[in-house]
Design a protein around this motif. Sequence first.
Motif, PDB file in Angstrom:
ATOM      1  N   THR A 291      12.747  -7.690  47.863  1.00 47.19           N
ATOM      2  CA  THR A 291      13.275  -8.403  49.027  1.00 47.19           C
ATOM      3  C   THR A 291      14.799  -8.370  48.984  1.00 47.19           C
ATOM      4  O   THR A 291      15.407  -8.366  47.900  1.00 47.19           O
ATOM      5  CB  THR A 291      12.804  -9.868  49.064  1.00 47.19           C
TER       6      THR A 291
ATOM      7  N   GLN B 212      11.227  -3.835  56.191  1.00 45.77           N
ATOM      8  CA  GLN B 212      10.720  -4.689  57.265  1.00 45.77           C
ATOM      9  C   GLN B 212      11.724  -5.789  57.555  1.00 45.77           C
ATOM     10  O   GLN B 212      12.075  -6.591  56.679  1.00 45.77           O
ATOM     11  CB  GLN B 212       9.373  -5.307  56.899  1.00 45.77           C
TER      12      GLN B 212
ATOM     13  N   ILE C 250      15.645 -12.465  55.478  1.00 41.85           N
ATOM     14  CA  ILE C 250      15.023 -11.811  54.328  1.00 41.85           C
ATOM     15  C   ILE C 250      14.273 -10.555  54.774  1.00 41.85           C
ATOM     16  O   ILE C 250      13.337 -10.624  55.573  1.00 41.85           O
ATOM     17  CB  ILE C 250      14.054 -12.759  53.598  1.00 41.85           C
ATOM     18  N   TRP C 251      14.709  -9.405  54.258  1.00 39.58           N
ATOM     19  CA  TRP C 251      14.046  -8.121  54.504  1.00 39.58           C
ATOM     20  C   TRP C 251      13.065  -7.845  53.363  1.00 39.58           C
ATOM     21  O   TRP C 251      13.349  -8.137  52.203  1.00 39.58           O
ATOM     22  CB  TRP C 251      15.058  -6.987  54.575  1.00 39.58           C
ATOM     23  N   LYS C 252      11.923  -7.268  53.694  1.00 44.35           N
ATOM     24  CA  LYS C 252      10.949  -6.869  52.685  1.00 44.35           C
ATOM     25  C   LYS C 252      10.957  -5.351  52.528  1.00 44.35           C
ATOM     26  O   LYS C 252      11.193  -4.618  53.492  1.00 44.35           O
ATOM     27  CB  LYS C 252       9.548  -7.353  53.072  1.00 44.35           C
TER      28      LYS C 252
ATOM     29  N   GLU D  51       1.896  -5.794  49.514  1.00 40.97           N
ATOM     30  CA  GLU D  51       2.797  -6.506  48.637  1.00 40.97           C
ATOM     31  C   GLU D  51       4.186  -5.871  48.654  1.00 40.97           C
ATOM     32  O   GLU D  51       4.340  -4.686  48.310  1.00 40.97           O
ATOM     33  CB  GLU D  51       2.239  -6.518  47.216  1.00 40.97           C
ATOM     34  N   ALA D  52       5.180  -6.647  49.052  1.00 38.91           N
ATOM     35  CA  ALA D  52       6.562  -6.169  49.016  1.00 38.91           C
ATOM     36  C   ALA D  52       6.987  -6.016  47.562  1.00 38.91           C
ATOM     37  O   ALA D  52       6.826  -6.931  46.750  1.00 38.91           O
ATOM     38  CB  ALA D  52       7.475  -7.132  49.747  1.00 38.91           C
ATOM     39  N   GLN D  53       7.535  -4.823  47.225  1.00 39.84           N
ATOM     40  CA  GLN D  53       8.021  -4.614  45.853  1.00 39.84           C
ATOM     41  C   GLN D  53       9.463  -5.072  45.688  1.00 39.84           C
ATOM     42  O   GLN D  53      10.005  -5.044  44.591  1.00 39.84           O
ATOM     43  CB  GLN D  53       7.912  -3.142  45.470  1.00 39.84           C
TER      44      GLN D  53
ATOM     45  N   LYS E 137      18.264 -10.154  50.921  1.00 44.85           N
ATOM     46  CA  LYS E 137      18.795 -11.136  51.840  1.00 44.85           C
ATOM     47  C   LYS E 137      20.011 -10.548  52.557  1.00 44.85           C
ATOM     48  O   LYS E 137      20.954 -10.096  51.908  1.00 44.85           O
ATOM     49  CB  LYS E 137      19.198 -12.414  51.097  1.00 44.85           C
TER      50      LYS E 137
ATOM     51  N   TYR F   7       8.795  -1.983  51.033  1.00 44.48           N
ATOM     52  CA  TYR F   7       7.505  -1.436  50.620  1.00 44.48           C
ATOM     53  C   TYR F   7       7.695   0.040  50.265  1.00 44.48           C
ATOM     54  O   TYR F   7       8.285   0.801  51.036  1.00 44.48           O
ATOM     55  CB  TYR F   7       6.476  -1.570  51.736  1.00 44.48           C
TER      56      TYR F   7
END
Length: 501
Positions: free
Chosen positions: A497, A395, A445-447, A493-495, A499, A449
Motif C-alpha cells: 500500500t 488501485q 491509500i493506493w493498493k 490481497e494487496a502486496q 499513501k 497487486y
Amino acid sequence: MSSTPMAVQTRPFAVEPVTNVMLPDGVFDNALYKLRIACHYTNTGTTDLTNVSLYLESIGDPGIVVTGQTYTFARIPAGASVLVSWAADFQNATPGKPLVSFVAKADGFTSFRTIRQIFVSQTRYNSATDTYSITVPEGRLDISNVTVIPPAPGGWWPGPKPGGDKQSPWVGPYVPTGMTMVWVPNPAYAGIHGDLPFADPWYKVLAWLVFIIAALVGIIAAAEGSGTFNLGIEGTFDDTDPGLDISCCTPASGVGSDGTSVAGVAGVIATAALVVALADSADPYWRGQAATPPAAGELTTSERVNARWTLLDEPRAGKAYRTQVAWDYERTTTGASYHYGVTEEQTNIHVTKEVKVVTPDTVTSSGSLWVQAVFTRPDSTVFSGPDLYSFALFQAPQGLFFLVPLTDDGLGFDQRASDGTYTGGLNLREAQAVLKQAGQSTTGIWKVYVFGQDVNRVAPGTPPEIAAQTIGGFFVGSAIQITFDPNLPCPLEAQGTIKVI
C-alpha cells in the motif's frame, strides 16, 4: 560496421489486450481477433547500446494484420532484455507457424534482422454437439463431455457495471475436472508417435488454450460487450461435476472499476488445473502412444483420451497443489483399437517459494508510485529478465485500476538489468487526468497487486519431445487466488500500500 547485437532469442508470445494475460504457452488463436505479439528483445553484446530502434518488419501470413510501431530506447544495457509488443488482428489468420521478422538498429551498428516463428491455432464451437474443436497443422483436437467446478452464483463484473440490461456479468471462473479429447491427426500416421502440435507442446496445451479462450471471451463480452471478439466460441461450461458439491469463491471485494485483468488472471489460474492433472513430463497422448504400438502397416486415424481428476488442494497460483487423476487412452488404427489407462497423483511444478514486493510508504501527488517484485523459485534462485511476463495493478483510493508492466531491464524505474528485481511505476501527474474524468482523486491509500507468468524460453530447434516438457503461461505469482468457499470472496490481497498526500 558490424550488425546491431539485439535479438529475439526465443519464440514470441500472445497477450490478450483487454485482460493483459498471456495465452497458454504463448499460442495465438484466431477465435480472439485482437492480440498483441509480444517478445523479449535482448542486447546480446558486452556493451550498452544507444539510440536503439526496434520494429516488427513483416509476418508470413497475410491474414494477420499488424499495427506498425517503432520502439526507441536511448540506452539498452548489455545483457538486458526489453519487453515490446505489437497490436495485431488475427481474424483471418491461418493455423500454422508463420515467420515474423523483427529489426533492430543502434548507433554505430548496421540493422540486424531476427526471424522467429509464432504458433497460430483456430478454435471453434459446435453448439449442436457441444464440442469445442481446435485446429493446428498437425491435426484437430475435439473436446467434449467437459465437467467443471462451477463459479458461485452472481458472476463477476470485470469492468464498470453497465447501466442497462444488454450486458451481463462474466460467469466464471470454471475449474475443469474432466473431459473427453479426440485427436484426429492430419494425415493418419504410421508408427508409435505422431507429430506433436507445432512440433513443440503437448496435446493437452491445446485443451488448456480452449478453456482459456472460452473464459476470455466471457470476460471481454462482460467488460466491453459481445461483438468482434466472439467468433463461434461460448464463454461458459454447463456440466457441473456430478461427484462434487462445491463451487468457486465469489468475486473479490473491490473487483470492478476496470478490473478485467483480475478476472483474466482468475480464469487462467482456474483452468491451469487441467494441465497440472495431465502432467508436464509427458501427457496422456504421448504416454498412451508409447504403451500401444500398432501392428506393422497400420495407420493411426484417431486417438481418444477420457480424463477425470479430483483436486486434492485448491488451485493456487505458484503453489504445489495436487490432483488425483485417472485417464484412459484409445488408439484407433486402420486395423484395430488399442487401450491404455493410468491412475496417479500429479502436482503443480510451476511454483515459487516467495514473492517479495517492495513499495514506498508515502508519495506526493506530484510524484510517482513504484513497485519492485522478486519471484524466488523453490531452489532459492530467482526469476530474472525474460523469464517472466509480469505486471502490477495500482488501485486508486476510489477503485480505478492502472496497469503497469514490471520489467527487469535496467530502464526507467528498474535500477539494474537481469538482477531478478521486476520494477514498474506510475507517474501520478499523468494519472490525474484519467482519475479526474472518473471523478476520483490521487490522494489517499493506493493498493498494489503483483502478477507474474512464466515464459517458455526453450531455444528454437530443440527436439519436440524435449521442448514439449516446458510449458509457459502459468501464473507463478498472483494477488488473486481461487478457493472453494462460495460464501467468501476469492482472496484479492494487496502486496503493498502507498499513501499519496
